[in-house]
Design a protein around this motif. Structure first.
Motif, mmCIF file in Angstrom:
data_model
loop_
_atom_site.group_PDB
_atom_site.id
_atom_site.type_symbol
_atom_site.label_atom_id
_atom_site.label_comp_id
_atom_site.label_asym_id
_atom_site.label_seq_id
_atom_site.Cartn_x
_atom_site.Cartn_y
_atom_site.Cartn_z
ATOM 1 N N LEU A 372 0.826 -1.219 0.000
ATOM 2 C CA LEU A 372 0.000 0.000 0.000
ATOM 3 C C LEU A 372 0.855 1.262 0.000
ATOM 4 O O LEU A 372 1.905 1.321 0.643
ATOM 5 C CB LEU A 372 -0.892 0.022 1.241
ATOM 6 C CG LEU A 372 -1.890 -1.126 1.361
ATOM 7 C CD1 LEU A 372 -2.605 -1.033 2.699
ATOM 8 C CD2 LEU A 372 -2.878 -1.106 0.215
ATOM 9 N N PHE A 373 0.384 2.279 -0.706
ATOM 10 C CA PHE A 373 0.959 3.607 -0.561
ATOM 11 C C PHE A 373 0.273 4.277 0.621
ATOM 12 O O PHE A 373 -0.750 3.795 1.120
ATOM 13 C CB PHE A 373 0.728 4.433 -1.840
ATOM 14 C CG PHE A 373 1.476 3.877 -3.024
ATOM 15 C CD1 PHE A 373 2.861 3.950 -3.089
ATOM 16 C CD2 PHE A 373 0.790 3.278 -4.078
ATOM 17 C CE1 PHE A 373 3.542 3.418 -4.174
ATOM 18 C CE2 PHE A 373 1.462 2.748 -5.157
ATOM 19 C CZ PHE A 373 2.845 2.824 -5.221
ATOM 20 N N LEU A 374 0.837 5.436 1.034
ATOM 21 C CA LEU A 374 0.177 6.186 2.101
ATOM 22 C C LEU A 374 -1.230 6.556 1.649
ATOM 23 O O LEU A 374 -1.471 6.764 0.464
ATOM 24 C CB LEU A 374 0.960 7.467 2.391
ATOM 25 C CG LEU A 374 2.216 7.279 3.232
ATOM 26 C CD1 LEU A 374 2.995 8.579 3.303
ATOM 27 C CD2 LEU A 374 1.874 6.770 4.624
ATOM 28 N N LYS A 375 -2.117 6.632 2.599
ATOM 29 C CA LYS A 375 -3.512 7.010 2.324
ATOM 30 C C LYS A 375 -4.270 5.987 1.481
ATOM 31 O O LYS A 375 -5.277 6.307 0.857
ATOM 32 C CB LYS A 375 -3.589 8.386 1.652
ATOM 33 C CG LYS A 375 -3.056 9.480 2.538
ATOM 34 C CD LYS A 375 -3.682 10.772 2.160
ATOM 35 C CE LYS A 375 -3.230 11.861 3.111
ATOM 36 N NZ LYS A 375 -3.662 13.160 2.665
ATOM 37 N N GLU A 376 -3.710 4.817 1.423
ATOM 38 C CA GLU A 376 -4.462 3.734 0.791
ATOM 39 C C GLU A 376 -4.841 2.729 1.876
ATOM 40 O O GLU A 376 -4.183 2.623 2.907
ATOM 41 C CB GLU A 376 -3.611 3.002 -0.251
ATOM 42 C CG GLU A 376 -3.476 3.750 -1.542
ATOM 43 C CD GLU A 376 -2.729 2.947 -2.593
ATOM 44 O OE1 GLU A 376 -2.714 3.395 -3.744
ATOM 45 O OE2 GLU A 376 -2.161 1.873 -2.279
ATOM 46 N N THR A 377 -5.895 1.972 1.606
ATOM 47 C CA THR A 377 -6.259 0.905 2.523
ATOM 48 C C THR A 377 -6.703 -0.308 1.714
ATOM 49 O O THR A 377 -7.254 -0.167 0.617
ATOM 50 C CB THR A 377 -7.364 1.381 3.493
ATOM 51 O OG1 THR A 377 -7.652 0.343 4.405
ATOM 52 C CG2 THR A 377 -8.641 1.750 2.768
ATOM 53 N N LYS A 378 -6.381 -1.443 2.280
ATOM 54 C CA LYS A 378 -6.755 -2.677 1.588
ATOM 55 C C LYS A 378 -7.910 -3.320 2.348
ATOM 56 O O LYS A 378 -7.865 -3.413 3.585
ATOM 57 C CB LYS A 378 -5.553 -3.620 1.565
ATOM 58 C CG LYS A 378 -5.789 -4.908 0.830
ATOM 59 C CD LYS A 378 -4.453 -5.639 0.650
ATOM 60 C CE LYS A 378 -4.664 -7.107 0.531
ATOM 61 N NZ LYS A 378 -3.828 -7.912 1.372
ATOM 62 N N ILE A 379 -8.914 -3.721 1.617
ATOM 63 C CA ILE A 379 -10.047 -4.377 2.266
ATOM 64 C C ILE A 379 -10.228 -5.774 1.667
ATOM 65 O O ILE A 379 -10.368 -5.927 0.451
ATOM 66 C CB ILE A 379 -11.346 -3.556 2.095
ATOM 67 C CG1 ILE A 379 -11.110 -2.112 2.554
ATOM 68 C CG2 ILE A 379 -12.485 -4.186 2.890
ATOM 69 C CD1 ILE A 379 -12.282 -1.194 2.313
ATOM 70 N N ASP A 380 -10.168 -6.770 2.538
ATOM 71 C CA ASP A 380 -10.383 -8.155 2.102
ATOM 72 C C ASP A 380 -11.802 -8.570 2.474
ATOM 73 O O ASP A 380 -12.203 -8.439 3.640
ATOM 74 C CB ASP A 380 -9.420 -9.113 2.828
ATOM 75 C CG ASP A 380 -7.976 -8.799 2.508
ATOM 76 O OD1 ASP A 380 -7.669 -8.547 1.331
ATOM 77 O OD2 ASP A 380 -7.147 -8.806 3.447
ATOM 78 N N PHE A 381 -12.515 -9.064 1.491
ATOM 79 C CA PHE A 381 -13.865 -9.565 1.759
ATOM 80 C C PHE A 381 -13.921 -11.071 1.537
ATOM 81 O O PHE A 381 -13.280 -11.590 0.622
ATOM 82 C CB PHE A 381 -14.875 -8.963 0.755
ATOM 83 C CG PHE A 381 -15.114 -7.486 0.927
ATOM 84 C CD1 PHE A 381 -15.958 -7.018 1.931
ATOM 85 C CD2 PHE A 381 -14.517 -6.575 0.055
ATOM 86 C CE1 PHE A 381 -16.196 -5.653 2.064
ATOM 87 C CE2 PHE A 381 -14.756 -5.217 0.186
ATOM 88 C CZ PHE A 381 -15.594 -4.742 1.191
ATOM 89 N N VAL A 382 -14.698 -11.736 2.357
ATOM 90 C CA VAL A 382 -15.126 -13.098 2.010
ATOM 91 C C VAL A 382 -16.620 -12.986 1.727
ATOM 92 O O VAL A 382 -17.382 -12.502 2.571
ATOM 93 C CB VAL A 382 -14.863 -14.105 3.141
ATOM 94 C CG1 VAL A 382 -15.370 -15.491 2.741
ATOM 95 C CG2 VAL A 382 -13.380 -14.162 3.478
ATOM 96 N N LEU A 383 -16.998 -13.361 0.521
ATOM 97 C CA LEU A 383 -18.375 -13.146 0.082
ATOM 98 C C LEU A 383 -19.061 -14.457 -0.261
ATOM 99 O O LEU A 383 -18.434 -15.376 -0.802
ATOM 100 C CB LEU A 383 -18.381 -12.279 -1.191
ATOM 101 C CG LEU A 383 -17.687 -10.926 -1.113
ATOM 102 C CD1 LEU A 383 -17.635 -10.301 -2.509
ATOM 103 C CD2 LEU A 383 -18.428 -10.016 -0.141
#
Ligand SMILES: Cc1ncc(COP(=O)(O)O)c(C=O)c1O
Length: 406
Positions: A372-383
């Protein structure tokens, strides 16, 4: 046992049947529409996974223990087992009021260890594999004078398992192919002997795990390779590393028409199929026959019987297998997206998922990952999704609201 003559007669199988039939279940043989549709010819399943103790092993063990003399019974019995033989011997000994000591590898599934103890046996966990447990049990046999109950290389055990062959010929006399998993080979030896005695035209096909293919290698005159010290196969019941030459020469080579191997993935898929279509639980070894039927060209005839020989499997393993099955079918999806780390970012994504009927089972938010770069966020979903097309639809709906997919 090694010194004994392993040979049995059809009478020995009938005598086993008489000895054990009041204590074991006559398991049902049923037509399987779903398997037949998939194969294109008639498939029948014999539900030995519903047997007393959860596997066929009670048959041989009961025949053996109830044939012991009073002085042998007084000495107590010992066995080595990855689990199912353990339960068979423990229950048989309990019924005959005989002391039982069972050596199991430390890798044995918890459910099998617990059930064996519940049948009143003393359980010793020793070694990483069945073979190491076996060596230890043979030492204890010498040291303490117990009677050793071999899991397969014993005429009384083979005759006991052979009672399944008699039942198959009664329940489905017009059967032309029977598929049976092979560990040490006692099960298939008894069944093949019984079936061929009744009708030599019926084909008997053996199935091994690709991780422990010793008997298959002997059969195909290939060098017997050494198996990994700790095998991880889900087919623990057939994970016998060293094939017995005597079993091979006395039975397998004479009465078995073909042997194939199957992978853990193929077995997992068969377990999932059995849960979904047949509403039944098979353990890895118990589903190996169906895995072979679905994935190998066996040249079967019009009526095939698959023996579901055991159902003892840890619940958490079932849950993992079913999850993987759902992922394979696109009914469960892991999706990772990278968005700007702004208030409301997650809410806007969950709205899109909701609008597209994707049920969220898990969400994980990560801001510190190296990718990730600054000001980024990673979201992991289980769907929870309904299939591959649904997954594509969700991805395309999300496309404009995320920076990228991870
Ligand atoms: C469920 C199951 N299937 C198959 C087998 C293989 O039987 P055999 O060792 O007689 O070949 C076993 C042996 O323990 C088992 O537990």
């Amino acid at each position: 046992v090694e010194k004994n003559d392993l040979k049995i007669s059809l009478e020995a199988i009938f005598s086993a049947k008489q000895k054990i039939s009041s204590k074991v279940k006559l398991t049902s043989t049923e037509f399987s529409q779903a398997s037949s549709d998939r194969l294109g010819s008639d498939v029948y399943l014999k539900f030995e996974n519903t047997q007393v103790t959860g596997s066929f092993k009670i048959r041989g063990a009961l025949n053996k223990v109830s044939s012991l003399s009073d002085s042998e019974k007084a000495k107590g019995v010992i066995a080595a087992s990855a689990g199912n033989h353990a339960q068979g011997v423990a229950l048989s000994a309990q019924a005959a009021k005989v002391k039982a000591v069972i050596v199991m590898p430390v890798t044995a599934p918890l459910i099998k260890v617990q059930s064996t103890r519940a049948f009143g046996a003393e359980v010793i966990l020793h070694g990483d594999s069945y073979d190491e447990a076996y060596e230890h049990a043979r030492e204890l046999e010498k040291e303490k004078g117990y009677i050793f109950v071999h899991p397969f290389q014993d005429p009384l055990i083979i005759a006991g398992q052979g009672t399944i062959g008699l039942e198959i010929m009664d329940q489905l006399p017009e059967v032309d192919t029977v598929i049976v998993p092979i560990g040490g080979g006692g099960l298939i030896s008894g069944i093949a002997f019984a079936i061929k005695s009744k009708n030599p035209k019926v084909k008997v096909i053996g199935v091994q795990s690709s991780q422990t293919p010793g008997m298959s290698q002997l059969y195909h005159q290939e060098p017997v390779t050494e198996c990994a010290k700790r095998t991880t196969t889900i087919a623990d019941g057939i994970a016998v590393k060293k094939p017995s030459k005597q079993m091979f020469e006395t039975y397998i080579q004479k009465y078995v028409d073909q042997i194939v191997t199957v992978t853990d993935d193929e077995i997992s898929e068969a377990i999932t199929f059995l849960v979904e279509k047949e509403k039944t639980i098979a353990e890895g070894s118990g589903a190996a026959g169906l895995a072979a039927l679905f994935n190998r060209d066996l040249g079967v005839g019009q009526k095939t019987l698959v023996l579901l020989c055991g159902g003892n499997i840890d619940l958490n393993l079932v849950s993992q297998i079913l999850d993987r099955g759902l992922i394979r079918k696109g009914r469960l999806t892991h999706l990772s997206v990278i968005t700007q780390d702004l208030p409301g970012a997650l809410a806007s994504l969950t709205k899109i998922l909701g609008d597209n009927r994707a049920n969220i089972l898990e969400v994980h938010h990560d801001r510190v990952s190296r990718e990730l770069f600054l000001k980024e966020t990673k979201i992991d979903f289980v769907l929870e999704t309904s299939g591959p097309d649904h997954i594509l639809q969700i991805k395309s709906a999300l496309k404009d609201s995320v920076l990228r997919f991870a």
